[in-house]
Design an enzyme around this catalytic site. Structure first.
Site, short mmCIF file in Angstrom:
data_model
loop_
_atom_site.label_atom_id
_atom_site.label_comp_id
_atom_site.label_asym_id
_atom_site.label_seq_id
_atom_site.Cartn_x
_atom_site.Cartn_y
_atom_site.Cartn_z
N HIS A 1 5.90 -9.14 -8.20
CA HIS A 1 5.80 -10.59 -8.41
C HIS A 1 4.36 -10.99 -8.71
O HIS A 1 4.09 -11.82 -9.59
CB HIS A 1 6.26 -11.33 -7.15
CG HIS A 1 7.74 -11.43 -6.97
ND1 HIS A 1 8.59 -11.91 -7.95
CD2 HIS A 1 8.52 -11.14 -5.91
CE1 HIS A 1 9.84 -11.91 -7.49
NE2 HIS A 1 9.83 -11.44 -6.26
N GLU B 1 6.74 -7.16 -3.77
CA GLU B 1 5.94 -8.38 -3.83
C GLU B 1 4.78 -8.23 -4.81
O GLU B 1 4.37 -9.20 -5.46
CB GLU B 1 5.44 -8.77 -2.44
CG GLU B 1 6.55 -9.11 -1.46
CD GLU B 1 7.50 -10.19 -1.96
OE1 GLU B 1 7.08 -11.03 -2.78
OE2 GLU B 1 8.67 -10.20 -1.53
#
Length: 691
Positions: A483, A480
């Site tokens: 991202h 994550e």
């Protein structure tokens, strides 16, 4: 820094519609009440409608500035209100927010359709697109124009009036159904709690899980007891360690039955309607299936190409999984039991086998994987690769006390953006892990810096105890954060192509390649330290951890691939009524030869990626497609002889992390790597090359 609110609304009493005089113009969460959202949406939609009408009614010849730039600058209030609302709806919701979510979803869908089906707007965009070569645009402007034209066409702008009307109706209904689907899954997750009443119920559970289960019980008003929830960070370790087969079965069956329990939260009829509507929409636009429509604007190009990759991996993964299953069945027999290995047994016996084969168990690893230290490891990696620094801020408003904020600065000390970390599971948060933005980077209206958030669902430790992660959890955090970097490092002019606004089967590349650095000895030796002693992970334990990285890989790959293949096969169906997802799921799994002892990672009734909106519909394959890129891409660092090689890192920054959607994904990858990807790296990475 430019204002985060347009001047036309700065006098509003509604905090969502006025200037935000907070650090870096973060939303003033403490001032925002649920009652503010409905009037804020109404005002923002009205403002956007007026802006669009002015663009469509411009009597002058269409130019890039008076059409594309004007479209890019329009709707700022609506983007801000939407970003605050939908981030809260996912990460910290309540009944009132969910009611607004159900009401606003069809309204926003109608508004979007009205834009893309506006003949005057499309005429201007179409005229510009036809004259692209004569407009004197730079490469970024040409890309933005192409993206706008594609968006209009894919949303039905070329259809006749009847077709446009039906596409709009379908989009509105799908928006409503997607919201209902997600809320139903959250309701089923909130409704379940496996209360462990006695010491016998805790048999086999490590101290860290017992501690987290006690905290979960306390959070539910059950002090002194222990609770297992349907959060993945709670139920997966329970299935991994619990010696109580009966409790494992109870927990597992509740987990896989989310969205399929009958009553108001049952999602099966919703799936049937969504599949039919998606197929109808694709047919209206001349495609043989929704999957063909969806992948026409992707790296893969066609569902056949995507399925081809999945099937290439399926064979060796299934063979490996069946070998793993046989080995686990031997452990069952050694226990003197005569049952056939079931899905609720796999993690338990797999953990025992890993401990036996590698002298390694999660209970020994977790003390070295403190949440705070893994966060530091992710930041350290970003510093080594891209020169970023992270300074925690306690003066920035947050929407929940658990949320932490860091200011991100570059090598030159200049502000890059804000990073928010929301790491702990709670009943107000949907399951899973994701990255989102409260504000995206762009330069069209000034140097607008991003505000990015990572949301996870790690089991929170009790007060004064550090939260310890599994190695899978640590991978999730790095994933994550990859991202997040894609959003933070974005360096483009136009909102249309900012940050993660890239093809779905490319968007996972920056996140998945980032996971590689977690497994680097240089990182683990520095940050995998015992939470009590501060001692680094012993070299022999680190060695065993890395040696076991492909342990149980057949299971993990089959679990994922089955979900991706069923998703694709569902959306390759032609339009029709009477679709039975349960029957289709069973038939599809039988067709691909799904091992009975393994369940899909995401069964359709709770497959949020695919049915709680259109995000990954006919696109869950994207993780595997991007894994070809990440496996091959990290090899560039291996070939350079340094996982932090400056030249390679600079190319990764220039052509991927900072580039947004400035280029076609294939061109962006080749600019970074110097050649197209080589798929062999994928099987090698997963340890399936010889399966």
């Amino acid at each position: 820094m430019t204002s985060n609110k347009p001047g036309t609304t700065h006098q509003s009493a509604n905090p969502l519609l006025r200037d935000w005089h907070t650090p870096h113009a973060v939303p003033p969460f403490a001032e925002i009440d649920v009652a503010h959202f409905a009037p804020a949406f109404e005002a923002a939609l009205k403002e956007h409608d007026a802006e669009l009408a002015a663009i469509a009614g411009d009597p002058g010849e269409p130019t890039f500035d008076n059409t594309i730039v004007a479209l890019e600058k329009s709707g700022q209030s609506l983007r801000r209100v939407s970003s605050v609302f939908f981030n809260l709806a996912g990460a910290h919701t309540n009944d009132a927010l969910q009611a607004i979510e159900r009401e606003i979803a069809p309204v926003l869908s109608r508004h979007s359709s009205a834009i893309f089906l506006n003949e005057s707007l499309f005429s201007r965009v179409d005229d510009l697109f036809a004259r692209t070569d004569a407009l004197g645009l730079d490469s970024e402007q040409a890309r933005v124009l192409e993206r706008y034209h594609t968006a209009f066409v894919r949303n039905g702008a070329s259809l006749d009036p009847e077709g446009k009307k039906r596409v709009s109706e379908i989009a509105e209904r799908l928006a409503t159904l997607g919201i209902r689907f997600g809320q139903n899954v959250l309701a089923d997750e909130k409704d379940f709690a496996l209360v462990l009443e006695s010491e016998e119920d805790l048999a086999g559970l490590p101290e860290t899980l017992v501690d987290a289960a006690a905290q979960a019980a306390a959070d539910r008003g059950l002090p002194g007891k222990h609770v297992i929830t349907l959060s993945r960070s709670s139920i997966e370790p329970f299935l991994q360690y619990s010696a109580r087969r009966d409790l494992r079965e109870t927990a597992f069956n509740a987990w896989i039955a989310r969205g399929e329990r009958g009553g108001e939260t049952d999602n099966r009829s919703i799936i049937a309607e969504m599949v039919a509507l998606r197929a109808e929409r694709a047919a209206l636009q001349g495609y043989q299936s929704f999957a063909h429509f969806r992948l026409d604007d992707s790296m893969a190009g066609t569902p056949e190409a995507a399925l081809g990759l999945l099937q290439t991996v399926w064979g060796p993964a299934r063979a490996r999984a069946l070998n793993e299953q046989a080995a686990l069945q031997e452990l069952v027999s050694e226990d003197g039991a005569n049952f056939e290995l079931a899905p609720w047994d796999w993690r338990y016996y797999s953990e025992r086998k890993r401990a036996a084969d590698f002298d390694l168990d999660e209970g020994r690893l977790k003390p070295y994987l403190q949440l705070d230290r893994i966060i530091d490891a992710a930041f350290y990696t970003a510093n080594r690769l891209f020169g970023l620094s992270f300074t925690e801020r306690d003066d920035v408003p947050v929407y929940h006390p658990d949320v932490r904020v860091w200011e991100v600065t570059g090598r030159d000390g200049r502000h890059v953006g804000l990073f928010l970390g929301d790491y702990f599971a709670r009943s107000s948060k949907r399951s899973g892990a994701w990255m989102s933005s409260f504000r995206s980077q762009e330069k069209l209206t000034g140097d607008r810096r991003p505000i990015v958030v990572n949301v996870c669902n790690f089991a929170k430790a009790s007060a004064n105890a550090p939260t310890l992660l599994s190695f899978d959890d640590a991978h999730t955090l790095f994933h994550e954060f990859g991202h997040a970097l894609h959003g933070l490092l974005s360096d483009v002019t136009y909102p249309m192509i900012s940050g993660t606004s890239v093809a779905r089967d490319f968007v996972e590349f920056p996140s998945q390649i980032y996971e590689h650095w977690l497994e680097r000895p240089e990182v683990l030796q520095k940050f995998a330290v015992h939470y009590r002693t501060g001692e680094p992970m012993p070299p022999e334990l680190l060695e065993r951890l890395l040696a076991a990285r492909n342990f149980n890989q057949g299971f993990a790959t089959v679990e994922y691939l089955s979900s991706a293949m069923v998703d694709m096969m569902v959306h390759m169906q032609p339009p029709g009524d009477g679709f039975d997802i349960g029957e289709f799921e069973g038939r599809s799994l039988e067709q691909i030869g799904m091992p009975r002892a393994i369940a899909m990672r995401h069964r359709p009734p709770h497959f949020l990626h695919v049915f709680a909106g259109d995000g990954y519909s006919a696109a869950y394959y994207s993780y595997m497609w991007s894994e070809v890129l990440d496996a091959d891409g990290f090899d560039a660092f291996v070939e350079a002889g340094d996982p932090f090689d400056p030249d390679t890192a600079n190319r990764l920054y220039q052509h991927v992390y900072s580039a947004g959607g400035r280029q076609e994904p294939a061109a962006a990858y080749e600019a970074f790597r110097g050649r197209p990807p080589v798929a062999d790296s994928l099987l090698k990475k997963r340890g399936l090359a010889d399966a």
